[in-house]
Design a protein around this motif. Structure first.
Motif, short mmCIF file in Angstrom:
data_model
loop_
_atom_site.label_atom_id
_atom_site.label_comp_id
_atom_site.label_asym_id
_atom_site.label_seq_id
_atom_site.Cartn_x
_atom_site.Cartn_y
_atom_site.Cartn_z
N UNK A 584 0.84 -1.20 0.00
CA UNK A 584 0.00 0.00 0.00
C UNK A 584 0.87 1.25 0.00
N UNK A 585 1.90 1.28 0.86
CA UNK A 585 2.79 2.45 0.93
C UNK A 585 3.56 2.59 -0.39
N UNK A 586 3.98 1.46 -0.96
CA UNK A 586 4.74 1.49 -2.22
C UNK A 586 3.95 2.19 -3.32
N UNK A 587 2.70 1.77 -3.54
CA UNK A 587 1.91 2.36 -4.62
C UNK A 587 1.45 3.77 -4.29
N UNK A 588 1.17 4.04 -3.02
CA UNK A 588 0.78 5.39 -2.64
C UNK A 588 1.93 6.37 -2.85
N UNK A 606 -0.79 9.44 3.13
CA UNK A 606 -0.70 9.64 4.58
C UNK A 606 -1.40 8.52 5.34
N UNK A 607 -2.57 8.11 4.86
CA UNK A 607 -3.31 7.02 5.50
C UNK A 607 -2.52 5.71 5.46
N UNK A 608 -1.89 5.42 4.31
CA UNK A 608 -1.12 4.17 4.17
C UNK A 608 0.04 4.16 5.16
N UNK A 609 0.73 5.30 5.28
CA UNK A 609 1.84 5.38 6.23
C UNK A 609 1.34 5.26 7.66
N UNK A 618 6.07 11.36 8.98
CA UNK A 618 5.72 11.55 7.57
C UNK A 618 4.21 11.45 7.37
N UNK A 619 3.58 10.50 8.08
CA UNK A 619 2.13 10.35 7.97
C UNK A 619 1.43 11.61 8.45
N UNK A 636 -10.76 13.45 6.28
CA UNK A 636 -9.35 13.84 6.25
C UNK A 636 -8.96 14.44 7.61
N UNK A 637 -9.83 15.26 8.15
CA UNK A 637 -9.55 15.87 9.46
C UNK A 637 -9.41 14.79 10.54
N UNK A 638 -10.28 13.77 10.50
CA UNK A 638 -10.21 12.71 11.50
C UNK A 638 -8.91 11.91 11.35
N UNK A 639 -8.51 11.66 10.10
CA UNK A 639 -7.26 10.93 9.87
C UNK A 639 -6.06 11.73 10.37
N UNK A 640 -6.12 13.05 10.20
CA UNK A 640 -5.01 13.90 10.67
C UNK A 640 -4.92 13.85 12.20
#
Length: 654
Positions: A584-588, A606-609, A618-619, A636-640
């Motif tokens: 997932x991180x590779x392709x993102x 950011x989500x993948x990291x 980094x995430x 996006x705000x919740x993920x942050x």
């Protein structure tokens, strides 16, 4: 030498001098008559090449054997060798065959060689015997079709059917005419009637296979070509269609085997080389594809697919100006072809002409159905032409992972001229459709719909008549009526545009099971269709069927490579959902390097990291950037916030 031996040689010499039906040759002791009879047996079994050799032997044994020369001409015409057919007919006339008996065949030979005027003069000759008139009228209809005079062609075929109502070849050509007129249902009915009249008519089988490609898909077409090849394994047009269809179905090894079989029969076959070039291009070897395509010479100069392939090769090899030249020629012929327009814009951008690129792509990118790639290309061209502030909107629109149903591009005429043409020919779908589209483009949906419903009522076999009704009902938010119209189109021609419209409309009305069935049925018959694979992948993503989404999107990536940021970002989502975090991180990461300003790509990276848990800083930074790009997006705000918490926890552990 014995007396008996002397008598034998004397008899043989007398026979050589006398000639005639008892002429002995060095070809196994056969006579002209026996070679001719042998040829008739080969013709009955469909082995035209063997029949041709037998007839050549017959004519060699008796150069004035008029019946054999006529049969040789017919076989050569069936093998599409018009010069050889013409030579045999001219020799037949010298041997005493009446010119009127050869006119229909000679007209056929002239037509195959593109000498339409000479062909038409012969085929219209009043002295053609009545028994040959249906044949002559059939070929005359083909000449008139090539001239674009479809009304005259219809008249010729009607007269041919009146004279010979059960002629399978005439009905096959009627099917061709109906298809050109846009009447797919009528074409299917005609070719099926032709097949019933003569189940061994390979031209009917070939054309039925071609119709099956548009009616259902490439996989559905294969059995028809295979059935024809069982009758005549060496039929060139059947082998050509079969090879290309195998390629479209993803059966590349089988496709290669068929092209080799083609080249063994016809060493200069341009379509075989074209198919091999397609195979090389799909494998990413554009240099090889270009070299193979060059072997076709000028034979495929008018074939749009070959021009397009050549342009793609030039584009991939960095010959951008050459690509521009080829694509401009093709766009001149097909001004409403989205793929050609997009590729030309790309070629111009890469050739250093961003303003020219913007001019070409505008018709696509400015529309509500603009695809992600055209929007991304528009943004790049704005930046390259020193207009970076204008790149923001296309970038934002391209961030949405969606399959947009492509509507037809604007008609290249005015509403007034289209209205005049519609009044002159009110029942012709090809004339009325541009008028309806122009009415809709100017916002007059009700008038457009009334015209479309009238067209639909009188042209039930024309898929486009149903599609335009569906599009207009969609514009009126009348989804049930739109679905009915699209389903009618599906029964006639289940193409990608029909599938996309129907899936979209069914999903909007909550009929997800039917939408799934529609997409699955299309993919079953078109397993390599990129739009269908991508759409199925995205739908499985939304349903959280991670493994199935990975399979489908990886098939798309296998064809497109690592160049599409939206595709790679969604593939990263699928791998994250399946807990394959490293992939997932590779392709993102690749997607982010392609489109660092894309909000969705930034969010997914950011989500993948964050889910991998190895680089919390980094995430956090990526998701912070995503919040800036999409300040009102609550997800996006919740993920942050989660990334901030993870970063604080990692800092404490250190």
């Amino acid at each position: 030498m014995s007396r008996r031996t002397s008598l034998f040689f004397l008899t043989a010499i007398c026979m050589l001098i006398a000639g005639g039906a008892f002429l002995v040759t060095d070809m196994g002791g056969k006579t002209a008559a026996s070679s001719y009879q042998e040829a008739q047996q080969y013709i009955k079994t469909g082995d035209l090449r063997a029949a041709r050799v037998a007839l050549m032997n017959a004519v060699k044994e008796d150069p004035k054997f008029g019946q054999a020369l006529l049969a040789q001409a017919r076989v050569c015409l069936d093998l599409f060798d018009a010069p050889a057919a013409q030579d045999a007919l001219e020799r037949a006339q010298l041997a005493g065959v009446n010119k009127d008996q050869t006119a229909h065949l000679l007209g056929h030979a002239y037509w195959l060689q593109g000498e339409w005027d000479a062909a038409e003069r012969l085929l219209k000759s009043p002295s053609i015997p009545q028994a040959n008139r249906p044949y002559a009228l059939r070929i005359l209809g083909r000449v008139q079709m090539d001239r674009g005079d479809l009304a005259a062609a219809q008249g010729s075929f009607d007269e041919a059917i009146r004279l010979s109502p059960n002629d399978s070849q005439i009905w096959t050509d009627v099917a061709r005419l109906r298809f050109v007129q846009g009447d797919q249902r009528g074409a299917i009915d005609a070719v099926e009637y032709a097949f019933k009249r003569d189940p061994r008519n390979v031209r009917a089988l070939e054309f039925r296979g071609r119709l099956m490609r548009t009616q259902f898909g490439v996989v559905a077409a294969l059995p028809w070509f295979e059935r024809g090849l069982q009758i005549n394994p060496n039929d060139i047009p059947l082998l050509e269609e079969y090879a290309l269809t195998l390629g479209d179905a993803g059966r590349y090894r089988d496709m290669l085997a068929q092209t080799r079989a083609l080249l063994a029969l016809d060493p200069n076959n341009a379509k075989a080389y074209y198919a091999q070039a397609v195979l090389a291009a799909r494998a990413g070897n554009y240099a090889l594809a270009s070299r193979i395509l060059a072997k076709t010479g000028s034979t495929l100069g008018d074939m749009p697919a070959a021009i397009l392939l050549g342009a793609i090769c030039e584009l991939e090899l960095g010959n951008f100006n050459r690509a521009v030249d080829q694509l401009q020629i093709l766009l001149g012929r097909q001004p409403r072809n989205r793929q050609v327009r997009t590729l030309l814009a790309l070629a111009m951008y890469r050739a250093g002409d961003p303003l020219g690129s913007l001019d070409i792509i505008r018709e696509i990118a400015s529309r509500p159905d603009a695809d992600t790639y055209s929007l991304k290309l528009t943004a790049l061209a704005f930046v390259a032409s020193n207009q970076p502030e204008r790149a923001t909107n296309p970038i934002d629109d391209a961030a949405i992972a969606a399959i947009r149903t492509s509507l037809p591009l604007p008609e290249p005429e005015t509403l007034d001229s289209a209205a005049r043409a519609a009044r002159q020919d009110p029942d012709n779908a090809q004339t009325i459709l541009p008028y309806i589209r122009l009415l809709a483009a100017q916002g007059d949906i009700e008038t457009a719909l009334n015209e479309a419903l009238r067209l639909q009522a009188g042209n039930g076999g024309v898929a486009d008549a149903h599609i335009i009704v569906g599009d207009l009902e969609m514009a009126r938010a009348n989804l049930p009526a739109a679905i009915v119209a699209f389903q009618k189109a599906r029964q006639i021609s289940f193409t990608e545009p029909v599938m996309l419209r129907l899936v979209d409309a069914l999903s909007m009305t909550g009929r997800e099971d039917e939408a799934r069935e529609t997409l699955a049925a299309f993919l079953a018959y078109n397993p390599t269709n990129l739009s269908a694979l991508r759409l199925a992948g995205y739908r499985n993503l939304d349903a959280r069927n991670w493994d199935q989404a990975i399979i489908l999107l990886e098939r798309v990536r296998g064809r497109l490579g690592n160049n599409d940021a939206i595709l790679l970002a969604n593939l990263a989502r699928a791998y994250s959902g399946a807990r394959h975090h490293a992939k997932a991180v590779h392709f993102a990461e690749i997607a982010y390097h392609i489109a660092p300003a894309n909000a969705m790509v930034t969010h997914i990276y950011g989500q993948a990291l964050l889910q991998q848990g190895r680089r919390p800083k980094a995430a956090k930074e990526l998701l912070q950037k995503a919040v800036i790009l999409m300040p009102e997006n609550t997800q996006v705000a919740a993920a942050f916030r989660r990334a901030q918490a993870a970063y604080r926890m990692s800092a404490k552990r250190q």
